[in-house]
Design an enzyme around this catalytic site. Sequence first.
Site, PDB file in Angstrom:
ATOM      1  N   SER A  61       0.840  -1.197   0.000  1.00 57.64           N
ATOM      2  CA  SER A  61       0.000   0.000   0.000  1.00 57.64           C
ATOM      3  C   SER A  61       0.870   1.240   0.000  1.00 57.64           C
ATOM      4  O   SER A  61       1.950   1.263   0.603  1.00 57.64           O
ATOM      5  CB  SER A  61      -0.907   0.026   1.237  1.00 57.64           C
ATOM      6  OG  SER A  61      -1.562   1.284   1.348  1.00 57.64           O
ATOM      7  N   TYR A  79      -2.385  -0.241  10.141  1.00 59.96           N
ATOM      8  CA  TYR A  79      -2.399  -0.647   8.745  1.00 59.96           C
ATOM      9  C   TYR A  79      -1.087  -0.251   8.065  1.00 59.96           C
ATOM     10  O   TYR A  79      -0.476  -1.060   7.354  1.00 59.96           O
ATOM     11  CB  TYR A  79      -3.583  -0.003   8.026  1.00 59.96           C
ATOM     12  CG  TYR A  79      -3.673  -0.376   6.564  1.00 59.96           C
ATOM     13  CD1 TYR A  79      -4.039  -1.657   6.176  1.00 59.96           C
ATOM     14  CD2 TYR A  79      -3.397   0.561   5.569  1.00 59.96           C
ATOM     15  CE1 TYR A  79      -4.125  -2.004   4.835  1.00 59.96           C
ATOM     16  CE2 TYR A  79      -3.479   0.222   4.231  1.00 59.96           C
ATOM     17  CZ  TYR A  79      -3.845  -1.060   3.862  1.00 59.96           C
ATOM     18  OH  TYR A  79      -3.920  -1.400   2.538  1.00 59.96           O
TER      19      TYR A  79
END
Length: 249
Positions: A144, A158
């Site tokens: 990501s 995250y």
Amino acid sequence: MSFVKSLEGKVAIVQGGSRGIGAAIVRRLAHEGAAVAFTYASSAARADALVAEVTAIGGKSLAICADSADVAALQQAVRQAAEHFGTLDILVNNAGVLSWAPTEEFPLDELERTFAINIRGVFVAAQEAARHMNDGGRIINIGSTNAERVPVAGGAVYAMSKSALVGLVKGMARDLGPRCITVNNVQPGPIDTEMNPAEGEFADQLKALMALDRYGKADEVAAFVAYLAGPEAGYITGASLTIDGGFSA
């Protein structure tokens, strides 16, 4: 759209491949000639529909039910794919979870789940794949852009899970380099999926942070993955490559 069969004769497994970016990757690899196994955690009907779609274009596919948080199930899935197709050349680690909450409020059970799927699951699948993979193979993780930029509050866990992959590919690239197996991350930004739709409640906020005023498409990520899986990308390894519309610019 027609595709060059650059992956003809190759065998791939996509961890987390029944929907969204994962399904787009399964389709693209199949269009380029690879036989593609993929794992899914729920919705056998959706997985079966994807297998039928690949079969309809003359491809080969296999759906395997396996929870990415279950070490034994994940190892067995990789072995099953290699045994079913007789070999293994490509692993794409796409399975992941997204939990977003302020540090003071973040549930520890969600921390454990994020670690189990986003980090441990990637390592376990890669470790098992390396045991079956042909020399010259490819391991590609879907990371990501949040590994590099977290512009709003609540994303610490995250981001940590995706940042861990940056170090993992550097070390694993060294380990597997003598076998000419490349190991890389693809780091998407906002992509139009069920998890983060382009017309969702956060869309305007995210678009304002990007150089391009639009969400990406799952097919664009899949094309990037297919390139890294193909013969022209054999000199790229240990890299974290961003496809985020300028989100991290």
